[in-house]
Design a protein around this motif. Structure first.
Motif: not given
Length: 212
Positions: A73-75, A42-52, A79-81, A65-69
């Motif tokens: 978005i993690a910041l 997915n594009d960044r906007a979709a990844v951000l939505e899922r991360a939230k 996210a925890d890492g 909660f960890i974000v890959n790559d």
């Protein structure tokens, strides 16, 4: 970082038609005690939505909660890492960006593992142990690397790649105290049940090998 046993990673392609939040909540309820958002499609906007969404879910259950790559978005979602591959942002650069947050590094050989440990990784991934559709271009490292990591690595490591219920015991017997499964968890019709089964195997392995 807080120790863990069962690492769950997202893969929406493995559960078409099923809600990501529902699937990952079932994994947590079944015993997954660390969750990673990994989204290569997915594009960044979709990844951000899922991360939230996943940040809210993992806070509810007090699960890291960890974000890959996606360091940005993690910041953004606190996210925890983050988790990085060998070709991603160098660990030293990532550390300056994320401060004391968790940094995990994928490794495929003991030399990479020792370097990650030396450079300050909080944990490493050891794999892929077996062939896996999620990393089809990666050659399996086999159980020999799991044994080597168990003997030489002092930071936590998690065995990953092609791990299923039917082969988890041999991975644990090789020295893994922490395992990660992707499709076996999120692609299961009974996500909670499969996680509970993994936890039982980890507990049985710990008892056999004198691990608390």
């Amino acid at each position: 970082m807080r120790d863990f046993r069962l690492y769950a990673i997202t893969d929406e392609r493995s559960h078409p038609g099923r809600d990501l939040a529902e699937v990952m909540e079932e994994a947590i309820l079944g015993g997954a005690d660390i969750v990673q958002l990994r989204d290569k499609h997915n594009d960044r906007a979709a990844v951000l939505e899922r991360a939230k969404m996943l940040r809210k879910l993992t806070r509810k259950y007090n699960v890291p909660f960890i974000v890959n790559d996606y360091i940005d978005i993690a910041l953004e979602v606190d996210a925890d890492g983050i988790h990085l591959g060998q070709g991603d942002t160098p660990l030293s650069v990532a550390r300056k960006l994320v401060g004391r947050k968790i940094i995990g590094i994928s490794t495929h050989a003991i030399e990479e593992a020792l370097l990650a440990e030396q450079q300050g990784a909080d944990y490493i991934g050891v794999g892929p142990v077996y062939p896996t559709a999620t990393k089809a271009d990666a050659a399996p490292v086999t159980l020999s690397y799991v044994r080597e990591a168990a003997a030489k690595i002092r930071i936590p490591f998690v065995a990953i790649g092609g791990i299923k219920l039917h082969n988890a015991e041999e991975v644990i017997a090789a020295g893994a105290k922490r395992i990660c499964a992707v499709t076996e968890i999120v692609g299961s019709p009974d996500v909670r049940g499969i996680c509970e089964a993994f936890i039982r195997k980890l507990e049985q392995g710990g008892a056999i090998h004198g691990v608390s």
